[in-house]
Design a protein around this motif. Sequence first.
Motif, PDB file in Angstrom:
ATOM      1  N   THR A 151       3.120  13.369  -5.280  1.00  0.00           N
ATOM      2  CA  THR A 151       4.060  13.582  -4.171  1.00  0.00           C
ATOM      3  C   THR A 151       3.337  13.629  -2.838  1.00  0.00           C
ATOM      4  O   THR A 151       3.749  12.987  -1.863  1.00  0.00           O
ATOM      5  CB  THR A 151       4.845  14.884  -4.390  1.00  0.00           C
ATOM      6  N   ASN A 152       2.248  14.380  -2.772  1.00  0.00           N
ATOM      7  CA  ASN A 152       1.504  14.492  -1.518  1.00  0.00           C
ATOM      8  C   ASN A 152       0.928  13.147  -1.085  1.00  0.00           C
ATOM      9  O   ASN A 152       0.976  12.781   0.093  1.00  0.00           O
ATOM     10  CB  ASN A 152       0.373  15.507  -1.667  1.00  0.00           C
ATOM     11  N   THR A 153       0.376  12.416  -2.051  1.00  0.00           N
ATOM     12  CA  THR A 153      -0.204  11.111  -1.720  1.00  0.00           C
ATOM     13  C   THR A 153       0.859  10.174  -1.177  1.00  0.00           C
ATOM     14  O   THR A 153       0.644   9.481  -0.170  1.00  0.00           O
ATOM     15  CB  THR A 153      -0.863  10.495  -2.965  1.00  0.00           C
ATOM     16  N   ARG A 154       2.014  10.158  -1.796  1.00  0.00           N
ATOM     17  CA  ARG A 154       3.105   9.302  -1.326  1.00  0.00           C
ATOM     18  C   ARG A 154       3.540   9.703   0.082  1.00  0.00           C
ATOM     19  O   ARG A 154       3.745   8.837   0.949  1.00  0.00           O
ATOM     20  CB  ARG A 154       4.292   9.379  -2.288  1.00  0.00           C
ATOM     21  N   GLN A 155       3.681  10.995   0.338  1.00  0.00           N
ATOM     22  CA  GLN A 155       4.113  11.453   1.657  1.00  0.00           C
ATOM     23  C   GLN A 155       3.096  11.078   2.733  1.00  0.00           C
ATOM     24  O   GLN A 155       3.472  10.683   3.844  1.00  0.00           O
ATOM     25  CB  GLN A 155       4.345  12.960   1.631  1.00  0.00           C
ATOM     26  N   ILE A 156       1.824  11.184   2.409  1.00  0.00           N
ATOM     27  CA  ILE A 156       0.788  10.832   3.378  1.00  0.00           C
ATOM     28  C   ILE A 156       0.842   9.342   3.697  1.00  0.00           C
ATOM     29  O   ILE A 156       0.755   8.926   4.854  1.00  0.00           O
ATOM     30  CB  ILE A 156      -0.604  11.231   2.852  1.00  0.00           C
ATOM     31  N   LEU A 157       1.000   8.521   2.661  1.00  0.00           N
ATOM     32  CA  LEU A 157       1.100   7.081   2.883  1.00  0.00           C
ATOM     33  C   LEU A 157       2.304   6.746   3.759  1.00  0.00           C
ATOM     34  O   LEU A 157       2.181   6.024   4.766  1.00  0.00           O
ATOM     35  CB  LEU A 157       1.222   6.360   1.540  1.00  0.00           C
ATOM     36  N   GLU A 158       3.465   7.266   3.381  1.00  0.00           N
ATOM     37  CA  GLU A 158       4.699   6.893   4.071  1.00  0.00           C
ATOM     38  C   GLU A 158       4.718   7.371   5.518  1.00  0.00           C
ATOM     39  O   GLU A 158       5.300   6.703   6.379  1.00  0.00           O
ATOM     40  CB  GLU A 158       5.897   7.447   3.313  1.00  0.00           C
ATOM     41  N   SER A 159       4.091   8.504   5.797  1.00  0.00           N
ATOM     42  CA  SER A 159       4.096   9.015   7.168  1.00  0.00           C
ATOM     43  C   SER A 159       3.053   8.328   8.045  1.00  0.00           C
ATOM     44  O   SER A 159       2.979   8.585   9.248  1.00  0.00           O
ATOM     45  CB  SER A 159       3.860  10.535   7.177  1.00  0.00           C
ATOM     46  N   ASN A 160       2.261   7.419   7.443  1.00  0.00           N
ATOM     47  CA  ASN A 160       1.223   6.720   8.200  1.00  0.00           C
ATOM     48  C   ASN A 160       1.284   5.206   8.009  1.00  0.00           C
ATOM     49  O   ASN A 160       0.284   4.518   8.127  1.00  0.00           O
ATOM     50  CB  ASN A 160      -0.159   7.230   7.782  1.00  0.00           C
ATOM     51  N   GLU A 182       6.536   8.269 -12.545  1.00  0.00           N
ATOM     52  CA  GLU A 182       6.155   8.666 -11.185  1.00  0.00           C
ATOM     53  C   GLU A 182       4.946   7.875 -10.696  1.00  0.00           C
ATOM     54  O   GLU A 182       4.889   7.462  -9.530  1.00  0.00           O
ATOM     55  CB  GLU A 182       5.852  10.162 -11.144  1.00  0.00           C
ATOM     56  N   LEU A 183       3.976   7.681 -11.592  1.00  0.00           N
ATOM     57  CA  LEU A 183       2.801   6.910 -11.200  1.00  0.00           C
ATOM     58  C   LEU A 183       3.174   5.453 -10.966  1.00  0.00           C
ATOM     59  O   LEU A 183       2.704   4.829 -10.005  1.00  0.00           O
ATOM     60  CB  LEU A 183       1.711   7.017 -12.273  1.00  0.00           C
ATOM     61  N   GLN A 184       4.018   4.892 -11.815  1.00  0.00           N
ATOM     62  CA  GLN A 184       4.465   3.515 -11.624  1.00  0.00           C
ATOM     63  C   GLN A 184       5.135   3.331 -10.264  1.00  0.00           C
ATOM     64  O   GLN A 184       4.910   2.320  -9.585  1.00  0.00           O
ATOM     65  CB  GLN A 184       5.444   3.124 -12.731  1.00  0.00           C
ATOM     66  N   ALA A 185       5.956   4.297  -9.872  1.00  0.00           N
ATOM     67  CA  ALA A 185       6.662   4.192  -8.600  1.00  0.00           C
ATOM     68  C   ALA A 185       5.680   4.188  -7.428  1.00  0.00           C
ATOM     69  O   ALA A 185       5.841   3.416  -6.463  1.00  0.00           O
ATOM     70  CB  ALA A 185       7.657   5.336  -8.452  1.00  0.00           C
ATOM     71  N   LEU A 186       4.663   5.023  -7.491  1.00  0.00           N
ATOM     72  CA  LEU A 186       3.675   5.077  -6.415  1.00  0.00           C
ATOM     73  C   LEU A 186       2.852   3.793  -6.377  1.00  0.00           C
ATOM     74  O   LEU A 186       2.594   3.238  -5.297  1.00  0.00           O
ATOM     75  CB  LEU A 186       2.767   6.294  -6.594  1.00  0.00           C
ATOM     76  N   LEU A 187       2.450   3.301  -7.532  1.00  0.00           N
ATOM     77  CA  LEU A 187       1.681   2.056  -7.573  1.00  0.00           C
ATOM     78  C   LEU A 187       2.495   0.877  -7.054  1.00  0.00           C
ATOM     79  O   LEU A 187       1.967  -0.003  -6.371  1.00  0.00           O
ATOM     80  CB  LEU A 187       1.207   1.784  -8.999  1.00  0.00           C
ATOM     81  N   LYS A 188       3.780   0.864  -7.361  1.00  0.00           N
ATOM     82  CA  LYS A 188       4.646  -0.209  -6.863  1.00  0.00           C
ATOM     83  C   LYS A 188       4.751  -0.160  -5.350  1.00  0.00           C
ATOM     84  O   LYS A 188       4.738  -1.202  -4.670  1.00  0.00           O
ATOM     85  CB  LYS A 188       6.033  -0.099  -7.503  1.00  0.00           C
TER      86      LYS A 188
END
Length: 223
Positions: A151-160, A182-188
């Motif tokens: 979750t944190n990694t995704r939020q950091i990516l999306e906010s930048n 969840e991992l598949q969604a982040l990798l996609k």
Amino acid sequence: MASHSALGPSLTRKSHVFLTGRPGVGKTTAIRRIVELLQNEKKPQGDGGGGIDGFYTQERRERSRRVGFDVVTLNGERQSLADVMPDAPDPSRRRPRYVVGRYGVNLEKFERSVLPILRQYVDKSSSHAHGQVLIVDEIGKMEAFSKEFLTNTRQILESNFVEPNVNVVGTVPSAGGHFSRELQALLKLIESHPACAVLEVTEENRQRIPARVVAMLQGDGSV
């Protein structure tokens, strides 16, 4: 995971750059070299302006035999990420709750080392100087047991994604693995978003990859 480039000629500035490739090809070695290159030109984290922070994963060996993996933060902290399980189970010891292959994952130690780093960049990216680099090695099966990590990694990516203050440089597994939803969604997200570049590391290009990544972050087309 499909890669956007195997070190082709096109170079455009990217917010985030990820390395992929088969296990053992040298992704973490490349990440450590990227860290060295960036440290030569950036201030240490906490020293004001455009520093470098994060963690990488390093295999642990005894007598040339891999016995586990450690997570190493850029401030020098080292914790066990995973330990190889004995061939013959010990009935006096409980089987690890989190297992990948023959490794028992030390989720609590991983989260204790990594989550405090990531939390600094969640929803606070504007407080960091432009050019901050965050190393995330790896976004893989072991790390994915931590839902907060994903979750944190995704939020950091999306906010930048647009006009980033924080550039993420990391590693992701190659295609063909069985990953959690969840991992598949982040990798996609990483594979498909135009602000992310995914480079395949091979034996032929792994010496050139680190300088290429630094150039992509800087938007320098001369490499």
